[in-house]
Write a protein that holds these residues in place. Structure first.
Motif, PDB file in Angstrom:
ATOM      1  N   ASP A   1       0.827  -1.207   0.000  1.00  0.00           N
ATOM      2  CA  ASP A   1       0.000   0.000   0.000  1.00  0.00           C
ATOM      3  C   ASP A   1       0.859   1.254   0.000  1.00  0.00           C
ATOM      4  OD1 ASP A   1      -2.321  -1.456  -0.045  1.00  0.00           O
ATOM      5  OD2 ASP A   1      -2.757  -1.247   2.089  1.00  0.00           O
ATOM      6  N   ALA A   2       1.959   1.217   0.735  1.00  0.00           N
ATOM      7  CA  ALA A   2       2.861   2.371   0.769  1.00  0.00           C
ATOM      8  C   ALA A   2       3.553   2.558  -0.580  1.00  0.00           C
ATOM      9  CB  ALA A   2       3.906   2.196   1.877  1.00  0.00           C
ATOM     10  N   GLN A   3       3.939   1.461  -1.212  1.00  0.00           N
ATOM     11  CA  GLN A   3       4.561   1.554  -2.537  1.00  0.00           C
ATOM     12  C   GLN A   3       3.595   2.173  -3.538  1.00  0.00           C
ATOM     13  OE1 GLN A   3       5.482  -2.606  -2.907  1.00  0.00           O
ATOM     14  NE2 GLN A   3       7.560  -2.378  -2.111  1.00  0.00           N
ATOM     15  N   PHE A   4       2.337   1.747  -3.458  1.00  0.00           N
ATOM     16  CA  PHE A   4       1.331   2.293  -4.358  1.00  0.00           C
ATOM     17  C   PHE A   4       1.131   3.781  -4.101  1.00  0.00           C
ATOM     18  CE2 PHE A   4      -3.189   3.404  -5.038  1.00  0.00           C
ATOM     19  CZ  PHE A   4      -3.248   3.241  -6.417  1.00  0.00           C
ATOM     20  N   ASN A   5       0.982   4.169  -2.830  1.00  0.00           N
ATOM     21  CA  ASN A   5       0.754   5.574  -2.495  1.00  0.00           C
ATOM     22  C   ASN A   5       1.930   6.450  -2.902  1.00  0.00           C
ATOM     23  OD1 ASN A   5      -1.718   4.922  -1.403  1.00  0.00           O
ATOM     24  ND2 ASN A   5      -1.071   5.075   0.714  1.00  0.00           N
ATOM     25  N   LEU A   6       3.137   5.973  -2.622  1.00  0.00           N
ATOM     26  CA  LEU A   6       4.316   6.753  -2.996  1.00  0.00           C
ATOM     27  C   LEU A   6       4.435   6.847  -4.515  1.00  0.00           C
ATOM     28  CD1 LEU A   6       6.783   8.270  -1.940  1.00  0.00           C
ATOM     29  CD2 LEU A   6       8.036   6.102  -1.911  1.00  0.00           C
ATOM     30  N   GLY A   7       4.063   5.771  -5.207  1.00  0.00           N
ATOM     31  CA  GLY A   7       4.056   5.822  -6.664  1.00  0.00           C
ATOM     32  C   GLY A   7       3.130   6.889  -7.195  1.00  0.00           C
ATOM     33  N   LEU A   8       1.961   7.040  -6.564  1.00  0.00           N
ATOM     34  CA  LEU A   8       1.028   8.082  -6.986  1.00  0.00           C
ATOM     35  C   LEU A   8       1.610   9.474  -6.761  1.00  0.00           C
ATOM     36  CD1 LEU A   8      -2.404   6.717  -5.725  1.00  0.00           C
ATOM     37  CD2 LEU A   8      -1.678   6.982  -8.086  1.00  0.00           C
ATOM     38  N   LEU A   9       2.301   9.651  -5.644  1.00  0.00           N
ATOM     39  CA  LEU A   9       2.895  10.970  -5.385  1.00  0.00           C
ATOM     40  C   LEU A   9       3.964  11.290  -6.426  1.00  0.00           C
ATOM     41  CD1 LEU A   9       3.167  11.151  -1.481  1.00  0.00           C
ATOM     42  CD2 LEU A   9       1.309  11.856  -2.992  1.00  0.00           C
ATOM     43  N   TYR A  10       4.767  10.287  -6.795  1.00  0.00           N
ATOM     44  CA  TYR A  10       5.768  10.522  -7.846  1.00  0.00           C
ATOM     45  C   TYR A  10       5.088  10.743  -9.203  1.00  0.00           C
ATOM     46  CZ  TYR A  10      10.086   9.675  -5.260  1.00  0.00           C
ATOM     47  OH  TYR A  10      11.152   9.785  -4.401  1.00  0.00           O
ATOM     48  N   ALA A  11       4.018  10.025  -9.466  1.00  0.00           N
ATOM     49  CA  ALA A  11       3.313  10.191 -10.743  1.00  0.00           C
ATOM     50  C   ALA A  11       2.718  11.579 -10.879  1.00  0.00           C
ATOM     51  CB  ALA A  11       2.214   9.132 -10.870  1.00  0.00           C
TER      52      ALA A  11
ATOM     53  N   ALA B   1       7.738   6.267 -10.313  1.00  0.00           N
ATOM     54  CA  ALA B   1       6.337   5.896 -10.121  1.00  0.00           C
ATOM     55  C   ALA B   1       6.081   4.496 -10.663  1.00  0.00           C
ATOM     56  CB  ALA B   1       5.431   6.904 -10.814  1.00  0.00           C
ATOM     57  N   PHE B   2       6.574   4.225 -11.873  1.00  0.00           N
ATOM     58  CA  PHE B   2       6.368   2.901 -12.464  1.00  0.00           C
ATOM     59  C   PHE B   2       7.005   1.819 -11.606  1.00  0.00           C
ATOM     60  CE2 PHE B   2       7.843  -0.683 -14.952  1.00  0.00           C
ATOM     61  CZ  PHE B   2       6.663  -1.117 -15.522  1.00  0.00           C
ATOM     62  N   GLY B   3       8.236   2.062 -11.149  1.00  0.00           N
ATOM     63  CA  GLY B   3       8.920   1.065 -10.337  1.00  0.00           C
ATOM     64  C   GLY B   3       8.161   0.730  -9.066  1.00  0.00           C
ATOM     65  N   LEU B   4       7.607   1.747  -8.429  1.00  0.00           N
ATOM     66  CA  LEU B   4       6.839   1.537  -7.201  1.00  0.00           C
ATOM     67  C   LEU B   4       5.517   0.827  -7.485  1.00  0.00           C
ATOM     68  CD1 LEU B   4       7.675   4.972  -5.636  1.00  0.00           C
ATOM     69  CD2 LEU B   4       8.112   2.775  -4.509  1.00  0.00           C
ATOM     70  N   PHE B   5       4.842   1.246  -8.549  1.00  0.00           N
ATOM     71  CA  PHE B   5       3.601   0.558  -8.932  1.00  0.00           C
ATOM     72  C   PHE B   5       3.869  -0.922  -9.219  1.00  0.00           C
ATOM     73  CE2 PHE B   5       1.735   4.750 -10.693  1.00  0.00           C
ATOM     74  CZ  PHE B   5       1.088   5.004  -9.494  1.00  0.00           C
ATOM     75  N   GLN B   6       4.975  -1.187  -9.912  1.00  0.00           N
ATOM     76  CA  GLN B   6       5.278  -2.571 -10.271  1.00  0.00           C
ATOM     77  C   GLN B   6       5.528  -3.425  -9.026  1.00  0.00           C
ATOM     78  OE1 GLN B   6       8.868  -3.331 -12.667  1.00  0.00           O
ATOM     79  NE2 GLN B   6       7.620  -4.708 -13.900  1.00  0.00           N
TER      80      GLN B   6
ATOM     81  N   GLU C   1       3.144  -6.573  -8.122  1.00  0.00           N
ATOM     82  CA  GLU C   1       3.651  -7.939  -7.996  1.00  0.00           C
ATOM     83  C   GLU C   1       3.215  -8.581  -6.685  1.00  0.00           C
ATOM     84  OE1 GLU C   1       7.799  -7.267  -8.574  1.00  0.00           O
ATOM     85  OE2 GLU C   1       7.660  -7.362 -10.767  1.00  0.00           O
ATOM     86  N   GLN C   2       2.805  -7.757  -5.713  1.00  0.00           N
ATOM     87  CA  GLN C   2       2.285  -8.278  -4.449  1.00  0.00           C
ATOM     88  C   GLN C   2       0.758  -8.414  -4.475  1.00  0.00           C
ATOM     89  OE1 GLN C   2       4.206  -6.962  -0.683  1.00  0.00           O
ATOM     90  NE2 GLN C   2       5.155  -5.393  -1.965  1.00  0.00           N
ATOM     91  N   GLY C   3       0.154  -8.083  -5.630  1.00  0.00           N
ATOM     92  CA  GLY C   3      -1.275  -8.271  -5.775  1.00  0.00           C
ATOM     93  C   GLY C   3      -2.122  -7.034  -5.580  1.00  0.00           C
ATOM     94  N   ASN C   4      -1.500  -5.855  -5.421  1.00  0.00           N
ATOM     95  CA  ASN C   4      -2.276  -4.615  -5.277  1.00  0.00           C
ATOM     96  C   ASN C   4      -2.982  -4.343  -6.599  1.00  0.00           C
ATOM     97  OD1 ASN C   4      -2.749  -1.620  -5.537  1.00  0.00           O
ATOM     98  ND2 ASN C   4      -2.055  -1.681  -3.408  1.00  0.00           N
ATOM     99  N   VAL C   5      -4.304  -4.413  -6.587  1.00  0.00           N
ATOM    100  CA  VAL C   5      -5.074  -4.385  -7.828  1.00  0.00           C
ATOM    101  C   VAL C   5      -4.998  -3.035  -8.534  1.00  0.00           C
ATOM    102  CG1 VAL C   5      -7.235  -3.798  -6.652  1.00  0.00           C
ATOM    103  CG2 VAL C   5      -7.307  -4.993  -8.853  1.00  0.00           C
ATOM    104  N   ASP C   6      -5.033  -1.930  -7.788  1.00  0.00           N
ATOM    105  CA  ASP C   6      -4.933  -0.617  -8.423  1.00  0.00           C
ATOM    106  C   ASP C   6      -3.547  -0.407  -9.024  1.00  0.00           C
ATOM    107  OD1 ASP C   6      -7.563   0.233  -7.880  1.00  0.00           O
ATOM    108  OD2 ASP C   6      -7.012   0.767  -5.838  1.00  0.00           O
ATOM    109  N   ALA C   7      -2.536  -0.916  -8.353  1.00  0.00           N
ATOM    110  CA  ALA C   7      -1.183  -0.826  -8.902  1.00  0.00           C
ATOM    111  C   ALA C   7      -1.074  -1.639 -10.190  1.00  0.00           C
ATOM    112  CB  ALA C   7      -0.167  -1.316  -7.872  1.00  0.00           C
ATOM    113  N   GLN C   8      -1.728  -2.797 -10.222  1.00  0.00           N
ATOM    114  CA  GLN C   8      -1.707  -3.615 -11.441  1.00  0.00           C
ATOM    115  C   GLN C   8      -2.316  -2.849 -12.613  1.00  0.00           C
ATOM    116  OE1 GLN C   8      -3.793  -7.115 -10.133  1.00  0.00           O
ATOM    117  NE2 GLN C   8      -1.931  -8.122  -9.395  1.00  0.00           N
ATOM    118  N   ASN C   9      -3.426  -2.167 -12.356  1.00  0.00           N
ATOM    119  CA  ASN C   9      -4.043  -1.366 -13.417  1.00  0.00           C
ATOM    120  C   ASN C   9      -3.111  -0.246 -13.862  1.00  0.00           C
ATOM    121  OD1 ASN C   9      -6.446  -0.413 -15.037  1.00  0.00           O
ATOM    122  ND2 ASN C   9      -6.106   1.385 -13.746  1.00  0.00           N
ATOM    123  N   ASN C  10      -2.458   0.419 -12.895  1.00  0.00           N
ATOM    124  CA  ASN C  10      -1.578   1.527 -13.241  1.00  0.00           C
ATOM    125  C   ASN C  10      -0.347   1.067 -14.015  1.00  0.00           C
ATOM    126  OD1 ASN C  10      -3.394   3.161 -11.970  1.00  0.00           O
ATOM    127  ND2 ASN C  10      -1.991   3.927 -10.406  1.00  0.00           N
TER     128      ASN C  10
END
Length: 221
Positions: free
Chosen positions: A140-150, A162-167, A171-180
């Motif tokens: 969740d933190a990786q996803f949130n930080l990715g959004l801030l960088y994006a 942002a891409f690296g954090l989303f990825q 890979e841990q199953g965060n569904v919104d990150a998978q979409n991003n």
């Protein structure tokens, strides 16, 4: 053709556990300096004087509830909840660090700038706390930080980071990150464009019930 990108910060419900690992690193400011994490917190009973003077008691009460919603009479006070969350975050609990970051981002935890001016929200401090949890591999933190960088909020805009954090989160199953991740592969932002990989990630997110990912798959068809 419109590909949908999740742009709103995730607000995960926190189930606070015991202290986790010690934090690996503090977030860094541009130039390599560590971001300072302020200790400022204004309780729900405190409000800027300009608001005290201009609002009715009912309006002030409504704003205070938005700043820090009150629990039941048997619950801890908002200040006690914040202090416990902060204690757990400083001890290295990634869930608490993420929750604290969300509070600073939304303005639930009120901070001040160097001049003492109260900030409506504090994405820089939010980013620092997300960074601490992301370094421990918390999705969740990786996803949130990715959004801030994006979006360039609290940190310099950087689509590669942002891409690296989303990825990592994906890979841990965060569904919104998978979409991003799918969106960024499709658009070629932060990573070389690859429609096949975009479709692969959209399928993974859609399989978990993500409506945006399913809509993106439908558009690609």
């Amino acid at each position: 053709m419109k590909i949908l990108f999740v742009t709103l910060l995730a607000l995960p419900m926190l189930m606070l556990a015991g202290c986790g690992q010690k934090t690996a690193k503090d977030a860094e400011k541009p130039g390599g300096q560590q971001a300072q994490l302020p200790d400022e917190f204004t309780s729900e009973k405190q409000m800027p004087s300009v608001l005290e003077e201009s609002l009715s008691p009912e309006e002030k009460s409504a704003i205070l509830k938005e700043i820090m919603p009150a629990g039941s009479e048997s619950d801890s006070t908002p200040e006690e909840k914040f202090l416990q969350l902060k204690k757990d975050a400083e001890a290295g609990d990634p869930k608490a660090q993420t929750g604290l970051g969300v509070m600073y981002y939304t303005g639930e935890a009120i901070s001040k700038d160097a001049s003492g001016k109260i900030l409506s929200n504090d994405p820089a401090t939010a980013a620092a706390w997300f960074h601490r949890a992301a370094e421990q591999g918390y999705a969740d933190a990786q996803f949130n930080l990715g959004l801030l960088y994006a979006n360039g909020e609290g940190v310099p805009k950087d689509s590669v980071k942002a891409f690296g954090l989303f990825q990592k989160a994906a890979e841990q199953g965060n569904v919104d990150a998978q979409n991003n991740v799918g969106v960024m592969y499709y658009s070629g932002e932060g990573v070389p464009r690859d429609e096949a990989k975009a479709k692969e990630w959209f399928k993974k997110a859609a399989a978990q019930g993500n409506a945006d990912a399913q809509a993106n798959l439908d558009v690609m068809k």
